[in-house]
Motif scaffolding. Structure first.
Motif, short mmCIF file in Angstrom:
data_model
loop_
_atom_site.label_atom_id
_atom_site.label_comp_id
_atom_site.label_asym_id
_atom_site.label_seq_id
_atom_site.Cartn_x
_atom_site.Cartn_y
_atom_site.Cartn_z
N ILE A 117 0.84 -1.20 0.00
CA ILE A 117 0.00 0.00 0.00
C ILE A 117 0.87 1.25 0.00
O ILE A 117 0.64 2.20 -0.75
N ILE A 118 1.90 1.21 0.83
CA ILE A 118 2.83 2.35 0.90
C ILE A 118 3.58 2.49 -0.43
O ILE A 118 3.72 3.58 -0.98
N LEU A 119 4.03 1.35 -0.94
CA LEU A 119 4.77 1.33 -2.21
C LEU A 119 3.93 1.95 -3.32
O LEU A 119 4.40 2.79 -4.10
N ASP A 120 2.67 1.53 -3.39
CA ASP A 120 1.78 2.04 -4.46
C ASP A 120 1.54 3.53 -4.31
O ASP A 120 1.49 4.27 -5.31
N ALA A 121 1.39 3.97 -3.06
CA ALA A 121 1.20 5.40 -2.82
C ALA A 121 2.39 6.19 -3.36
O ALA A 121 2.23 7.21 -4.04
N ALA A 122 3.59 5.67 -3.07
CA ALA A 122 4.80 6.33 -3.55
C ALA A 122 4.85 6.34 -5.07
O ALA A 122 5.14 7.36 -5.69
N LEU A 123 4.52 5.21 -5.68
CA LEU A 123 4.51 5.11 -7.14
C LEU A 123 3.57 6.13 -7.75
O LEU A 123 3.89 6.79 -8.75
N THR A 124 2.38 6.26 -7.16
CA THR A 124 1.40 7.23 -7.65
C THR A 124 1.98 8.64 -7.63
O THR A 124 1.87 9.39 -8.61
N LEU A 125 2.60 8.98 -6.50
CA LEU A 125 3.16 10.33 -6.38
C LEU A 125 4.31 10.57 -7.35
O LEU A 125 4.44 11.64 -7.92
N PHE A 126 5.12 9.53 -7.54
CA PHE A 126 6.26 9.69 -8.44
C PHE A 126 5.81 9.88 -9.89
O PHE A 126 6.53 10.47 -10.69
N ALA A 127 4.64 9.36 -10.19
CA ALA A 127 4.11 9.55 -11.56
C ALA A 127 3.70 10.99 -11.75
O ALA A 127 3.68 11.50 -12.87
N GLU A 128 3.37 11.67 -10.64
CA GLU A 128 2.88 13.05 -10.74
C GLU A 128 3.99 14.09 -10.73
O GLU A 128 3.92 15.11 -11.38
N ASP B 197 8.40 15.13 -9.64
CA ASP B 197 9.80 14.82 -9.45
C ASP B 197 10.02 14.06 -8.15
O ASP B 197 9.54 14.48 -7.10
N PHE B 198 10.75 12.97 -8.19
CA PHE B 198 10.82 12.11 -7.02
C PHE B 198 11.55 12.76 -5.84
O PHE B 198 11.28 12.45 -4.69
N LYS B 199 12.42 13.70 -6.13
CA LYS B 199 13.15 14.36 -5.05
C LYS B 199 12.24 15.27 -4.23
O LYS B 199 12.59 15.64 -3.11
N SER B 200 11.12 15.66 -4.79
CA SER B 200 10.26 16.60 -4.09
C SER B 200 9.09 15.91 -3.40
O SER B 200 8.24 16.57 -2.81
N VAL B 201 9.06 14.58 -3.45
CA VAL B 201 8.03 13.84 -2.72
C VAL B 201 8.45 13.68 -1.27
O VAL B 201 9.57 13.26 -0.99
N THR B 202 7.56 14.02 -0.33
CA THR B 202 7.91 13.98 1.09
C THR B 202 7.23 12.81 1.81
O THR B 202 6.25 12.25 1.31
N VAL B 203 7.78 12.47 2.98
CA VAL B 203 7.19 11.40 3.78
C VAL B 203 5.74 11.72 4.10
O VAL B 203 4.88 10.84 4.08
N ARG B 204 5.49 12.98 4.40
CA ARG B 204 4.13 13.38 4.78
C ARG B 204 3.16 13.16 3.62
O ARG B 204 2.02 12.71 3.82
N GLU B 205 3.61 13.46 2.42
CA GLU B 205 2.76 13.25 1.25
C GLU B 205 2.47 11.76 1.04
O GLU B 205 1.32 11.37 0.79
N ILE B 206 3.52 10.96 1.14
CA ILE B 206 3.34 9.52 0.95
C ILE B 206 2.37 8.98 2.00
O ILE B 206 1.47 8.20 1.69
N ALA B 207 2.56 9.43 3.24
CA ALA B 207 1.68 8.98 4.32
C ALA B 207 0.22 9.34 4.02
O ALA B 207 -0.67 8.50 4.15
N ARG B 208 0.01 10.56 3.59
CA ARG B 208 -1.35 11.01 3.29
C ARG B 208 -1.93 10.18 2.14
O ARG B 208 -3.05 9.69 2.21
N GLN B 209 -1.15 10.02 1.08
CA GLN B 209 -1.61 9.26 -0.09
C GLN B 209 -1.94 7.81 0.28
O GLN B 209 -2.92 7.25 -0.20
N ALA B 210 -1.15 7.23 1.17
CA ALA B 210 -1.35 5.83 1.56
C ALA B 210 -2.42 5.70 2.64
O ALA B 210 -2.88 4.59 2.94
N GLY B 211 -2.82 6.82 3.24
CA GLY B 211 -3.83 6.78 4.29
C GLY B 211 -3.30 6.22 5.60
O GLY B 211 -4.03 5.63 6.39
#
Lengths: 204, 204
Positions: free
Chosen positions: A20-31, A33-47
């Motif tokens: 679930i966490i992995l998929d959330a990260a993948l979703t964000l990376f598709a949107e 730049d991967f360097k600008s994705v934060t833990v907080r964003e991943i957490a929110r996306q993964a619920g």
DNA sequence: TTGACATTTTGATCATAGTTCAATAGCTTG
DNA sequence: CAAGCTATTGAACTATGATCAAAATGTCAA
């Protein structure tokens, strides 16, 4: 012996959560730049909460590496599927690889980050090396199928390098659209494939 | 007209100050991974305060870009100096380039960072594109001198890509020392140079 | 020289990042 | 059901890049 089964189920559950966490990260990376994705964003996306992320991954780097490995397995699979009936064509293999990089720039960004960046755990390093080797093996097989016999391993290294260099050199091409870049990088891939097919037998 | 002279002197003074910061950054980059160098460290090394850094550069990225451009000019100069009497040899040019990358991994890290990373100002983008083009031109000249006539520009792109790819693929080579990596990357550079020399005339 | 104005330097301060960990909630099992 | 174990939570900690009012320094006409 229900204990073992239960342990297995627990492990599967844990893997599912991890996914679930992995998929959330993948979703964000598709949107973005991967360097600008934060833990907080991943957490929110993964619920889930921030802390849960760190329950499944020791740090963000390892999570990113997991994403990278997932993509690397995908491209390896794609390369193995090229033209399953006839022997793999060198130009085709190069085309598939470069097409994938065009479609998944985050994958390439991560590759460059991990290959050049360092600061990986011993375990992570091993995983990274394994998957890069698998990719290399695939290139080598295509070269072998193309009839290259002498210096096969070294030539495969050179070809793999050449392909990887295309994107670092031309992912940013001043004043060109994504489509132009795709066209240009594919053309370079074709040139490189032909150059290797033509010249390889005469190498020392 | 003393006004103009004074203004010039002031500009020179400002450039000198800027250079102090630049040199401090260069010193630190020689010691450690460029991503882990902080504003505070650069300020301490340069003997100025944090705020002064931001007086001369709008942000850290532009400072890093300045360092990168300085290195890029150096390698361009080195490439132009190869064998000034005889016509430049393709293998020699490739060797000089890869040797430089081995000696200056931060330069390569920055190149990958800027080429793939994005988020540059319009001015910074133009500077980056200019210097990359200058490097490319140098490669193209070497190819021309090697007798390549057909598809010169495109072939130069392919060769430049191939060289850049060597480091991203093999800067991290599992279980190899720096010396081994240098040897291996130089060997790959030689192979690529030969492949291009041999095969290029027959390209479409 | 002096004093008023302009420029440069400074570093405490801010926002935000990754990471930690005591407290809490949820399950499992005897 | 209760005790104990595990997973989850998010406030708090440290460190980062960046800001900006205050101080220091430089400039120059009177």
């Amino acid at each position: 012996m229900p204990e073992i089964r239960l342990a297995d189920l627990k492990q599967m559950e844990r893997n599912t959560r991890r996914h679930i966490i992995l998929d959330a990260a993948l979703t964000l990376f598709a949107e973005k730049d991967f360097k600008s994705v934060t833990v907080r964003e991943i957490a929110r996306q993964a619920g889930v909460s921030i802390g849960t992320i760190y329950n499944y991954y020791p740090n963000l780097t390892e999570l990113f590496l997991d994403v990278f490995l997932t993509s690397a397995e995908e491209i390896t699979r794609l390369l193995n599927l090229t033209d399953p009936k006839s022997p793999p064509d060198l130009e085709k293999v190069c085309e598939v690889y470069i097409t994938y990089l065009n479609d998944n720039m985050t994958f390439y960004q991560m590759m460059s980050h991990f290959m050049l960046g360092g600061d990986l755990s011993a375990d992570a390093t091993r995983k990274l090396d394994d998957i890069m080797k698998a990719l290399m093996d695939r290139i080598e097989a295509a070269l072998a199928a193309a009839g290259i016999r002498e210096n096969l391993r070294l030539t495969a290294h050179a070809l793999f390098s050449a392909l990887n260099g295309i994107m670092i050199s031309y992912a940013r091409y001043p004043g060109k659209s994504d489509d132009d870049i795709r066209r240009h990088t594919l053309r370079l891939a074709k040139i490189i494939a032909r150059v290797f097919k033509t010249a390889s037998p005469s190498l020392v």
